[in-house]
Design an enzyme around this catalytic site. Structure first.
Site, short mmCIF file in Angstrom:
data_model
loop_
_atom_site.label_atom_id
_atom_site.label_comp_id
_atom_site.label_asym_id
_atom_site.label_seq_id
_atom_site.Cartn_x
_atom_site.Cartn_y
_atom_site.Cartn_z
CG HIS A 197 6.27 -79.38 25.20
ND1 HIS A 197 4.93 -79.24 24.97
CD2 HIS A 197 6.37 -80.19 26.27
CE1 HIS A 197 4.24 -79.93 25.87
NE2 HIS A 197 5.10 -80.51 26.68
CG ASP A 198 12.78 -75.83 21.30
OD1 ASP A 198 12.42 -76.12 20.13
OD2 ASP A 198 13.86 -75.28 21.55
N GLY A 203 15.23 -81.31 19.09
CA GLY A 203 16.36 -80.91 19.92
C GLY A 203 16.15 -79.49 20.39
CB SER A 263 12.08 -76.18 16.02
OG SER A 263 12.01 -77.06 17.12
CG ASP A 284 15.67 -77.21 17.10
OD1 ASP A 284 14.65 -76.94 17.78
OD2 ASP A 284 15.66 -78.08 16.20
#
Ligand code: HEM
Ligand SMILES: *[C@@H]1O[C@H](CO)[C@@H](O)[C@H](O)[C@H]1NC(C)=O
Ligand SMILES: *[C@@H]1O[C@H](CO)[C@@H](O)[C@H](O)[C@H]1NC(C)=O
Ligand SMILES: *[C@@H]1O[C@H](CO)[C@@H](O)[C@H](O)[C@H]1NC(C)=O
Length: 332
Positions: A66-67, A72, A76, A74
């Site tokens: 899922h990230d 990308g 997040s 990263d």
């Protein structure tokens, strides 16, 4: 033809990076000089955690996917929301991700900051830990390149449209993967990740309760399996924590049983089972059900691709000091 090549050459001279996508800057030995214990420290944290809490591997694999697939790889998705910003993590599609998966990255980061402060990115830790966990539960050991930087932002509004849902049509799901550069064969191999982990009853309830006027459960589902799930999920509306194994035969083992299950009508999500009946996906389901080596090889290549998807490198992004907040946010 002449036009095209005469245009392409000067373009390449001006923009040499056209030939060098960001992931080509990643290397295997990125931390060999700056943090030689990187792999060892991640491995130790992973082993301790997985032995203590066996659901960690599946959680981390889903978290990593899922990230990577939103923006990308990263990290997040590791950022927590604050009063100014609702982060990816708090989107509905990410809310079931287990705390233990996040915890692995936090633990490894804490140890790595003591060993080599400010060097190792959270995104590299998540990529490495996920691979280690997959192989620890019986899956293939694939290559993880290193040198990712972490994002400096995370927005819940970026999630929608990038993550497939069980009630989508197969064509829609194929499109979502194609948008990211994954073909149907790669998609089928990747969804083989459902050989481990859980799904909550709400994700498949429409298949087992009041399916249609004529049938109580989805007729493509094995009747005994449907019966068992109805019993398990009887109170799912009041107890939202109830969940079923994605692969009820070998739930904790990364193997090709998931595909064999699909052949017997023992697919949990509608999006799982449909792959057995669509001519675009069925050949790969049958191939991976019959040959685990073929599944592991395809899964490895596809995960290597996932793990370099839209990575930040060089001066892009940052190496976060703590994985749940960007460095600019010093007030927490
Ligand atoms: C057709 C595409 C996909 C759909 C519709 C889908 C959907 C879902 C859903 C609804 C769940 C249950 C979440 C919950 O109730 O907690 C789940 C679990 C899971 N998914 Fe997927 N998924 C897809 C592809 C993938 C891919 C490509 C991966 C990884 C490579 C993946 C890895 C996992 C894992 C490991 C779990 C178990 C999580 C846990 O036990 O904590 N999925 N998926
Ligand atoms: C980097 O370190 C790893 C782990 O210690 C080792 O296996 C690998 O051979 C090293 N690579 C290079 C290019 O030195
Ligand atoms: C199924 O439909 C019946 C009749 O409409 C309803 O009483 C029941 O609550 C429904 N069950 C579920 C699980 O939604
Ligand atoms: C299984 O797949 C592997 C990898 O593609 C291949 O080398 C092997 O020959 C296959 N085995 C069988 C029995 O088909």
């Amino acid at each position: 033809m002449k036009m095209a090549s005469s245009l392409l050459l000067p373009l390449l001279l001006i923009f040499p990076f056209l030939l060098h996508p960001a992931h080509s800057k990643l290397t295997l030995d990125y931390y060999n000089k700056t943090c030689p214990k990187f792999a060892k420290i991640v491995q130790e944290v992973v082993v301790d955690k997985q032995l203590a809490i066996p659901t960690t591997a599946a959680g981390a694999l889903r978290l990593f996917f899922h990230d990577c697939i939103v923006g990308g790889c990263d990290a997040s998705l590791l950022i927590t929301s604050n009063s100014f910003n609702t982060a990816e993590r708090d989107h509905k599609l990410n809310q079931a991700l287990p705390g233990d998966a996040f915890d692995i990255v936090i633990r490894a980061k804490t140890k790595l900051e003591l060993e080599c402060p400010g060097i190792v990115s959270c995104s590299d830790i998540l990529a490495e830990a996920t691979r280690d966990l997959v192989s620890m539960v019986g899956g293939p050991y694939y290559t993880v390149l290193l040198g990712r930087k972490d994002s400096i932002e995370s927005r819940a509004t970026d999630v929608e449209g990038h993550i497939a849902k069980p009630d989508m049509t197969l064509s829609h799901i194929i499109d979502i993967f194609a948008d990211k550069g994954f073909n149907v064969q790669e998609m089928v191999a990747l969804v083989g990740a459902h050989t481990i982990g859980f799904s909550h009853c709400s994700e498949f309830a429409s298949r087992i309760f009041n399916f249609s006027k004529k049938q109580d459960h989805d007729p493509t589902m094995n009747p005994e399996y449907a019966k068992g799930l109805k019993k398990l999920c009887a109170n799912y509306k009041t107890d939202t924590t109830i969940a079923a194994f994605n692969d009820p035969m070998t739930p904790g083992k990364f193997d090709n049983m998931y595909f064999q299950n699909l052949q017997r009508g023992v697919g949990l999500l509608a999006s799982d089972q449909v792959m057995m009946f669509d001519p675009r996906t069925k050949p790969y389901v049958d191939l991976y059900a019959a040959n685990q080596t073929a599944f592991f090889e395809a899964f490895s290549r596809a995960m290597e691709k996932v793990s370099v998807h839209n990575v930040l490198t060089g001066n892009q992004g940052e190496v976060r000091k703590r994985c749940d907040a960007t460095n600019a946010l010093k007030t927490q």
